[in-house]
Motif scaffolding. Structure first.
Motif, PDB file in Angstrom:
ATOM      1  N   ASP A   1       0.717  -1.259   0.034  1.00 29.98           N
ATOM      2  CA  ASP A   1       0.064   0.001  -0.127  1.00 29.98           C
ATOM      3  C   ASP A   1       0.975   1.258   0.071  1.00 29.98           C
ATOM      4  O   ASP A   1       0.445   2.259  -0.554  1.00 29.98           O
ATOM      5  CB  ASP A   1      -0.880  -0.030   1.251  1.00 29.98           C
ATOM      6  N   LEU A   2       1.799   1.188   0.772  1.00 34.42           N
ATOM      7  CA  LEU A   2       2.888   2.346   0.705  1.00 34.42           C
ATOM      8  C   LEU A   2       3.504   2.632  -0.845  1.00 34.42           C
ATOM      9  O   LEU A   2       3.507   3.897  -1.066  1.00 34.42           O
ATOM     10  CB  LEU A   2       4.207   2.075   1.635  1.00 34.42           C
ATOM     11  N   ILE A   3       3.665   1.565  -1.322  1.00 36.53           N
ATOM     12  CA  ILE A   3       4.377   1.840  -2.784  1.00 36.53           C
ATOM     13  C   ILE A   3       3.209   2.500  -3.787  1.00 36.53           C
ATOM     14  O   ILE A   3       3.359   3.305  -4.539  1.00 36.53           O
ATOM     15  CB  ILE A   3       4.864   0.592  -3.505  1.00 36.53           C
ATOM     16  N   THR A   4       1.870   1.832  -3.497  1.00 35.68           N
ATOM     17  CA  THR A   4       0.957   2.517  -4.251  1.00 35.68           C
ATOM     18  C   THR A   4       0.755   3.646  -3.914  1.00 35.68           C
ATOM     19  O   THR A   4       0.310   4.789  -4.802  1.00 35.68           O
ATOM     20  CB  THR A   4      -0.405   1.767  -3.957  1.00 35.68           C
ATOM     21  N   ALA A   5       0.644   4.385  -2.732  1.00 29.75           N
ATOM     22  CA  ALA A   5       0.509   5.665  -2.311  1.00 29.75           C
ATOM     23  C   ALA A   5       1.680   6.580  -2.960  1.00 29.75           C
ATOM     24  O   ALA A   5       1.433   7.696  -3.387  1.00 29.75           O
ATOM     25  CB  ALA A   5       0.414   5.806  -0.674  1.00 29.75           C
ATOM     26  N   CYS A   6       2.717   6.016  -2.831  1.00 22.36           N
ATOM     27  CA  CYS A   6       4.000   6.794  -3.476  1.00 22.36           C
ATOM     28  C   CYS A   6       3.668   7.073  -4.831  1.00 22.36           C
ATOM     29  O   CYS A   6       3.884   8.156  -5.356  1.00 22.36           O
ATOM     30  CB  CYS A   6       5.342   6.115  -3.362  1.00 22.36           C
ATOM     31  N   ARG A   7       3.302   6.066  -5.572  1.00 23.75           N
ATOM     32  CA  ARG A   7       3.098   6.229  -7.032  1.00 23.75           C
ATOM     33  C   ARG A   7       2.055   7.009  -7.486  1.00 23.75           C
ATOM     34  O   ARG A   7       1.909   7.952  -8.364  1.00 23.75           O
ATOM     35  CB  ARG A   7       2.804   4.712  -7.701  1.00 23.75           C
ATOM     36  N   ASN A   8       1.148   7.099  -6.422  1.00 21.18           N
ATOM     37  CA  ASN A   8      -0.222   7.971  -6.893  1.00 21.18           C
ATOM     38  C   ASN A   8      -0.030   9.460  -6.133  1.00 21.18           C
ATOM     39  O   ASN A   8      -0.730  10.254  -6.174  1.00 21.18           O
ATOM     40  CB  ASN A   8      -1.457   7.426  -6.176  1.00 21.18           C
ATOM     41  N   ALA A   9       1.105   9.492  -5.703  1.00 20.44           N
ATOM     42  CA  ALA A   9       1.664  10.859  -4.922  1.00 20.44           C
ATOM     43  C   ALA A   9       0.484  11.348  -3.991  1.00 20.44           C
ATOM     44  O   ALA A   9      -0.053  12.458  -3.943  1.00 20.44           O
ATOM     45  CB  ALA A   9       1.825  11.874  -5.952  1.00 20.44           C
ATOM     46  N   THR A  10       0.250  10.423  -3.048  1.00 22.82           N
ATOM     47  CA  THR A  10      -0.983  10.828  -1.921  1.00 22.82           C
ATOM     48  C   THR A  10      -0.199  10.600  -0.686  1.00 22.82           C
ATOM     49  O   THR A  10      -0.234   9.779  -0.009  1.00 22.82           O
ATOM     50  CB  THR A  10      -1.802   9.731  -2.041  1.00 22.82           C
TER      51      THR A  10
END
Length: 221
Positions: free
Chosen positions: A188-197
């Motif tokens: 989930d952290l990687i997803t948040a990083c890619r989505n810039a959230t």
């Protein structure tokens, strides 16, 4: 295991310290282990002086402590210390995740993904130390993107300080088969990083640390 002879006493002490420090981090010297100066000197092939100095540094860094009638031992685990350390980690690492996500590049996210893949492989192979090493490398990539080296150095010192706790928590998850908590937050952290959230990244990191604390508490209790 032994060290080559070195004329520089400071360098020799550094080498002895690094060797003992590595043994603590990889679990070869678990909490409660007694550090016997002469035995260690014989094992690494040095005189007792650099070993004594290395042990003194371990005490200063909070990795070892003197006990009456026992000498110096690897610092034991306690619920009180676990709570104190994790409270500080939550403050620092939640903020590091938030700022890091604001500034991370696509290459940073790719490096995080690479470490995540290696971490998942370590979980499948039940390799606790490799799992922790790749997890810390993943988080380091994100935290370094924040651009504050003091923050990253402080967090890394906390990781060293609580490595024994992290081993306990990870091993507990592997032993019980409840391994999702070892990887789902990082995903989930990687997803948040890619989505810039950044707000989501901060929330994920906080939830991950709370989960880890509770898993360790359950094992220590």
């Amino acid at each position: 295991m032994s060290l080559s002879r070195c004329a520089d006493p400071t360098l020799l002490t550094d080498q002895v310290y690094s060797m003992i420090h590595a043994a603590i981090l990889n679990g070869e010297l678990p909490a409660g282990s007694r550090l016997k100066v002469r035995d260690l000197a014989e094992q690494v092939g040095t005189s007792v002086m650099p070993v004594r100095e290395a042990i003194r540094r371990l005490e200063e860094n909070g990795l070892a402590e003197r006990k009456p009638h026992k000498g110096t031992i690897i610092k034991s685990l306690s619920l009180e210390e676990l709570i104190h350390v994790h409270n500080v980690r939550r403050l620092l690492e939640t903020e590091a995740a938030r700022i890091g996500t604001e500034k991370a590049t696509a290459d940073d996210c790719d490096r995080m993904q690479s470490e995540y893949d290696l971490m998942r492989a370590a979980i499948d192979e039940r390799q606790v130390i490799a799992l922790l090493d790749h997890d810390e490398a993943l988080l380091s990539t994100l935290y370094e993107a924040a651009g504050n080296p003091v923050l990253v150095q402080t967090i890394r010192r906390l990781w060293q300080h609580c490595r024994a706790y992290k081993i306990v928590g990870a091993q507990a998850s592997l032993d019980t088969g409840e391994m999702e908590s070892l990887w789902c937050y990082q995903q989930d952290l990687i997803t948040a990083c890619r989505n810039a959230t950044p707000a989501i990244a901060a929330a994920v990191n906080e939830a991950s640390l709370i989960n880890a604390r509770e898993r360790i508490k359950a094992r220590l209790g």
